[in-house]
Scaffold this active site. Structure first.
Site, PDB file in Angstrom:
ATOM      1  N   HIS A  80       3.146   3.454  -8.986  1.00 53.68           N
ATOM      2  CA  HIS A  80       3.009   2.021  -9.272  1.00 53.68           C
ATOM      3  C   HIS A  80       4.275   1.474  -9.927  1.00 53.68           C
ATOM      4  O   HIS A  80       4.693   0.348  -9.650  1.00 53.68           O
ATOM      5  CB  HIS A  80       1.793   1.777 -10.161  1.00 53.68           C
ATOM      6  CG  HIS A  80       0.492   2.109  -9.509  1.00 53.68           C
ATOM      7  ND1 HIS A  80       0.153   1.665  -8.243  1.00 53.68           N
ATOM      8  CD2 HIS A  80      -0.562   2.854  -9.945  1.00 53.68           C
ATOM      9  CE1 HIS A  80      -1.057   2.104  -7.925  1.00 53.68           C
ATOM     10  NE2 HIS A  80      -1.510   2.827  -8.938  1.00 53.68           N
ATOM     11  N   GLU A 112       0.778 -13.677  12.100  1.00 57.80           N
ATOM     12  CA  GLU A 112       1.220 -12.490  12.826  1.00 57.80           C
ATOM     13  C   GLU A 112       1.085 -11.287  11.891  1.00 57.80           C
ATOM     14  O   GLU A 112       1.445 -11.366  10.715  1.00 57.80           O
ATOM     15  CB  GLU A 112       2.678 -12.645  13.275  1.00 57.80           C
ATOM     16  CG  GLU A 112       2.893 -13.790  14.263  1.00 57.80           C
ATOM     17  CD  GLU A 112       2.144 -13.590  15.572  1.00 57.80           C
ATOM     18  OE1 GLU A 112       2.028 -12.434  16.023  1.00 57.80           O
ATOM     19  OE2 GLU A 112       1.666 -14.597  16.138  1.00 57.80           O
ATOM     20  N   ASP A 141       0.826  -1.199   0.000  1.00 57.17           N
ATOM     21  CA  ASP A 141       0.000   0.000   0.000  1.00 57.17           C
ATOM     22  C   ASP A 141       0.868   1.260   0.000  1.00 57.17           C
ATOM     23  O   ASP A 141       1.959   1.276   0.593  1.00 57.17           O
ATOM     24  CB  ASP A 141      -0.905   0.002   1.240  1.00 57.17           C
ATOM     25  CG  ASP A 141      -2.049   0.984   1.116  1.00 57.17           C
ATOM     26  OD1 ASP A 141      -2.324   1.450  -0.009  1.00 57.17           O
ATOM     27  OD2 ASP A 141      -2.671   1.303   2.147  1.00 57.17           O
ATOM     28  N   ASN A 181     -10.481  -2.792  -6.722  1.00 57.50           N
ATOM     29  CA  ASN A 181      -9.687  -1.861  -7.536  1.00 57.50           C
ATOM     30  C   ASN A 181     -10.248  -1.662  -8.936  1.00 57.50           C
ATOM     31  O   ASN A 181      -9.873  -0.707  -9.633  1.00 57.50           O
ATOM     32  CB  ASN A 181      -8.237  -2.340  -7.647  1.00 57.50           C
ATOM     33  CG  ASN A 181      -7.450  -2.176  -6.365  1.00 57.50           C
ATOM     34  OD1 ASN A 181      -6.488  -2.892  -6.112  1.00 57.50           O
ATOM     35  ND2 ASN A 181      -7.853  -1.224  -5.531  1.00 57.50           N
TER      36      ASN A 181
END
Length: 263
Positions: A34, A216, A17, A65
């Site tokens: 990007h 995790e 992100d 998206n």
């Protein structure tokens, strides 16, 4: 860090992100971010392979998206085509796989994905998985449809053939967690040990919801284009400092860890 290299997570999943925000802060179009994100993918793929990670799963393009502006979607699809270079896979002995609703992608992108998967199929050091046109709710819904279709197909068999089957079809008790997992797109790999999200957001965004039940989680403010080997090591070190209990107590885990190992 060296003393804990034996405790490297075998499967790392990443929500990449921050590409767009990184570019906008630099006065550049989102497509510039990007493109920089592709370079980060190359860095992290090589680093994970070097560390001994066996599976790296990257959230590249979600089903949500598709709601982005058409020009940004077109730029992202173009990046998929240009970034699937054989060098990063063949040079590092990395196998390529893809998960998601691939049929929604442009034909040339689909063809390139399948070609890359076929060409890298024999590579063994690490598997890099790209989640394209993917969402976890879509994946789970698709798995349920597949299971229901299996039941329907059994019911459509001629009666004399059905009698020859030991189970007589799928029963309620046959629907286990393992059975559902076998119908998910990720059935060829273990669940993630560690999920990393860059960019400062603190949510999962419909990514591997079934698979990360005991993963995790690690969140950082660094935008994905700036995420490098040092950031990766920080995430792994955080993982190494945690005790994975899987529902057990701390005392139980410590007892198991200190138990003498059989030769």
């Amino acid at each position: 860090m060296n003393k804990e290299l034996k405790n490297i997570p075998q499967h790392i999943a990443i929500i990449m992100d921050g590409n767009g925000r990184w570019a906008m802060e630099k006065g550049k179009p989102r497509s510039y971010g990007h493109q920089a994100g592709v370079e980060a993918v190359r860095r992290i793929t090589k680093a994970c392979r070097s560390l001994g990670v066996k599976f790296l799963t990257l959230y590249t393009f979600s089903t949500e998206n598709w709601n982005r502006p058409n020009d940004e979607i077109a730029a992202l699809m173009g990046l998929v085509l240009t970034s699937l270079e054989d060098e990063i896979f063949m040079k590092n002995d990395v196998r390529f796989r893809v998960i998601g609703d691939i049929k929604r992608l442009p034909d040339d992108v689909q063809q390139k994905l399948y070609e890359t998967m076929e060409h890298t199929a024999s590579n063994k050091s690490m598997t890099m998985v790209v989640a394209l046109s993917y969402s976890s709710r879509w994946e789970i819904t698709n798995a349920v449809k597949e299971i229901v279709q299996n039941i329907h197909d059994m019911e459509e068999l001629p009666q004399n053939a059905l009698k020859k089957l030991r189970t007589g079809g799928i029963r309620a008790e046959d629907i286990t967690e393992d059975y559902i997992s076998q119908h998910l797109q990720t059935n060829f790999m273990p669940d993630p040990d560690l999920l990393i999200r860059t960019g400062g957001e603190l949510r999962i965004s419909n990514y591997l919801l079934w698979q990360i039940a005991y993963s995790e989680l690690y969140f950082c403010d660094t935008y994905w284009p700036d995420f490098d080997e040092e950031h990766l090591l920080c995430a792994i070190e955080s993982y190494q400092n945690r005790q994975r209990r899987f529902g057990k107590t701390e005392a139980q885990i410590e007892l198991e860890e200190n138990a003498p190992h059989k030769e």
